[in-house]
Design a protein around this motif. Sequence first.
Motif, mmCIF file in Angstrom:
data_model
loop_
_atom_site.group_PDB
_atom_site.id
_atom_site.type_symbol
_atom_site.label_atom_id
_atom_site.label_comp_id
_atom_site.label_asym_id
_atom_site.label_seq_id
_atom_site.Cartn_x
_atom_site.Cartn_y
_atom_site.Cartn_z
ATOM 1 N N ASN A 1 -23.533 -11.805 13.764
ATOM 2 C CA ASN A 1 -24.929 -11.751 13.323
ATOM 3 C C ASN A 1 -25.293 -10.415 12.693
ATOM 4 O OD1 ASN A 1 -24.642 -10.563 15.897
ATOM 5 N ND2 ASN A 1 -26.815 -10.850 16.346
ATOM 6 N N MET A 2 -24.514 -9.357 13.004
ATOM 7 C CA MET A 2 -24.789 -8.042 12.438
ATOM 8 C C MET A 2 -23.750 -7.646 11.393
ATOM 9 S SD MET A 2 -26.200 -5.872 15.707
ATOM 10 C CE MET A 2 -24.725 -5.946 16.687
ATOM 11 N N GLY A 3 -22.689 -8.442 11.262
ATOM 12 C CA GLY A 3 -21.660 -8.157 10.268
ATOM 13 C C GLY A 3 -20.839 -6.913 10.559
ATOM 14 N N ILE A 4 -20.643 -6.597 11.855
ATOM 15 C CA ILE A 4 -19.867 -5.409 12.219
ATOM 16 C C ILE A 4 -18.744 -5.769 13.190
ATOM 17 C CG2 ILE A 4 -21.651 -3.697 11.773
ATOM 18 C CD1 ILE A 4 -22.375 -3.770 14.719
ATOM 19 N N ARG A 5 -17.726 -4.899 13.224
ATOM 20 C CA ARG A 5 -16.583 -5.075 14.121
ATOM 21 C C ARG A 5 -16.251 -3.739 14.756
ATOM 22 N NH1 ARG A 5 -12.285 -7.449 10.018
ATOM 23 N NH2 ARG A 5 -12.382 -5.255 9.493
ATOM 24 N N PHE A 6 -15.848 -3.797 16.017
ATOM 25 C CA PHE A 6 -15.451 -2.590 16.737
ATOM 26 C C PHE A 6 -14.116 -2.829 17.424
ATOM 27 C CE2 PHE A 6 -20.117 -2.326 16.845
ATOM 28 C CZ PHE A 6 -20.307 -1.064 16.323
ATOM 29 N N PRO A 7 -13.187 -1.867 17.343
ATOM 30 C CA PRO A 7 -11.959 -1.982 18.119
ATOM 31 C C PRO A 7 -12.278 -1.808 19.598
ATOM 32 C CG PRO A 7 -11.799 -0.194 16.513
ATOM 33 C CD PRO A 7 -13.190 -0.694 16.485
ATOM 34 N N GLY A 8 -11.516 -2.482 20.430
ATOM 35 C CA GLY A 8 -11.734 -2.363 21.866
ATOM 36 C C GLY A 8 -10.535 -2.839 22.654
ATOM 37 N N GLY A 9 -10.805 -3.232 23.875
ATOM 38 C CA GLY A 9 -9.768 -3.577 24.835
ATOM 39 C C GLY A 9 -9.659 -2.424 25.817
ATOM 40 N N ASN A 10 -9.291 -2.713 27.042
ATOM 41 C CA ASN A 10 -9.289 -1.677 28.080
ATOM 42 C C ASN A 10 -8.487 -0.443 27.702
ATOM 43 O OD1 ASN A 10 -10.952 -3.117 29.760
ATOM 44 N ND2 ASN A 10 -9.297 -4.079 30.877
ATOM 45 N N ALA A 11 -7.257 -0.628 27.239
ATOM 46 C CA ALA A 11 -6.396 0.523 26.927
ATOM 47 C C ALA A 11 -6.961 1.349 25.770
ATOM 48 C CB ALA A 11 -4.983 0.051 26.610
ATOM 49 N N VAL A 12 -7.481 0.681 24.759
ATOM 50 C CA VAL A 12 -8.094 1.376 23.616
ATOM 51 C C VAL A 12 -9.333 2.143 24.074
ATOM 52 C CG1 VAL A 12 -9.330 1.012 21.442
ATOM 53 C CG2 VAL A 12 -7.176 -0.162 21.851
ATOM 54 N N ASN A 13 -10.158 1.501 24.886
ATOM 55 C CA ASN A 13 -11.377 2.146 25.365
ATOM 56 C C ASN A 13 -11.074 3.384 26.209
ATOM 57 O OD1 ASN A 13 -12.874 0.193 24.078
ATOM 58 N ND2 ASN A 13 -13.214 -1.014 25.921
ATOM 59 N N VAL A 14 -10.050 3.306 27.063
ATOM 60 C CA VAL A 14 -9.668 4.462 27.878
ATOM 61 C C VAL A 14 -9.280 5.628 26.977
ATOM 62 C CG1 VAL A 14 -7.878 5.356 29.434
ATOM 63 C CG2 VAL A 14 -9.025 3.201 29.952
ATOM 64 N N ALA A 15 -8.421 5.366 25.995
ATOM 65 C CA ALA A 15 -7.986 6.434 25.088
ATOM 66 C C ALA A 15 -9.160 7.002 24.297
ATOM 67 C CB ALA A 15 -6.903 5.909 24.147
ATOM 68 N N ALA A 16 -10.009 6.132 23.776
ATOM 69 C CA ALA A 16 -11.145 6.589 22.965
ATOM 70 C C ALA A 16 -12.112 7.438 23.778
ATOM 71 C CB ALA A 16 -11.867 5.383 22.358
ATOM 72 N N HIS A 17 -12.476 6.977 24.950
ATOM 73 C CA HIS A 17 -13.450 7.713 25.761
ATOM 74 C C HIS A 17 -12.853 9.011 26.311
ATOM 75 C CE1 HIS A 17 -16.853 4.984 25.584
ATOM 76 N NE2 HIS A 17 -15.941 4.021 25.533
ATOM 77 N N ALA A 18 -11.564 8.995 26.638
ATOM 78 C CA ALA A 18 -10.913 10.233 27.084
ATOM 79 C C ALA A 18 -10.946 11.273 25.965
ATOM 80 C CB ALA A 18 -9.478 9.950 27.519
ATOM 81 N N ALA A 19 -10.668 10.839 24.737
ATOM 82 C CA ALA A 19 -10.713 11.755 23.595
ATOM 83 C C ALA A 19 -12.125 12.302 23.395
ATOM 84 C CB ALA A 19 -10.218 11.067 22.333
ATOM 85 N N LEU A 20 -13.117 11.428 23.530
ATOM 86 C CA LEU A 20 -14.506 11.875 23.387
ATOM 87 C C LEU A 20 -14.879 12.916 24.437
ATOM 88 C CD1 LEU A 20 -16.299 8.502 22.578
ATOM 89 C CD2 LEU A 20 -16.148 10.505 21.090
ATOM 90 N N LEU A 21 -14.247 12.835 25.603
ATOM 91 C CA LEU A 21 -14.516 13.789 26.682
ATOM 92 C C LEU A 21 -13.661 15.048 26.579
ATOM 93 C CD1 LEU A 21 -14.897 11.261 29.623
ATOM 94 C CD2 LEU A 21 -16.708 12.648 28.574
ATOM 95 N N GLY A 22 -12.828 15.125 25.527
ATOM 96 C CA GLY A 22 -12.058 16.332 25.289
ATOM 97 C C GLY A 22 -10.610 16.297 25.737
ATOM 98 N N ALA A 23 -10.152 15.162 26.269
ATOM 99 C CA ALA A 23 -8.758 15.069 26.711
ATOM 100 C C ALA A 23 -7.825 14.868 25.518
ATOM 101 C CB ALA A 23 -8.597 13.896 27.677
ATOM 102 N N GLU A 24 -6.586 15.253 25.690
ATOM 103 C CA GLU A 24 -5.548 14.936 24.720
ATOM 104 C C GLU A 24 -5.152 13.488 25.001
ATOM 105 O OE1 GLU A 24 -1.082 16.472 23.611
ATOM 106 O OE2 GLU A 24 -2.451 17.863 24.601
ATOM 107 N N ALA A 25 -5.509 12.571 24.101
ATOM 108 C CA ALA A 25 -5.384 11.144 24.375
ATOM 109 C C ALA A 25 -4.498 10.430 23.372
ATOM 110 C CB ALA A 25 -6.767 10.487 24.382
#
Length: 72
Positions: free
Chosen positions: A15-39
Amino acid sequence: KIAGIGDNVIDRYMNMGIRFPGGNAVNVAAHAALLGAEAAYVGSIGAEEKENIENALESLGVDLSQCIFDPE
């Protein structure tokens, strides 16, 4: 240092015409990187969404060097 190992998905909001990558493993890596970890993310990425997942994770500084890029 942290690595998310496993599957990945694309969340599609038709309905918004957008896509986001996800999945548990992807989310862990992404959020760890956002928090400053080497991910890193380790998994198999299909050709259809390779660019979408690569762009999103690399923009956060997530290492994808151990991924398998499946042409099928």
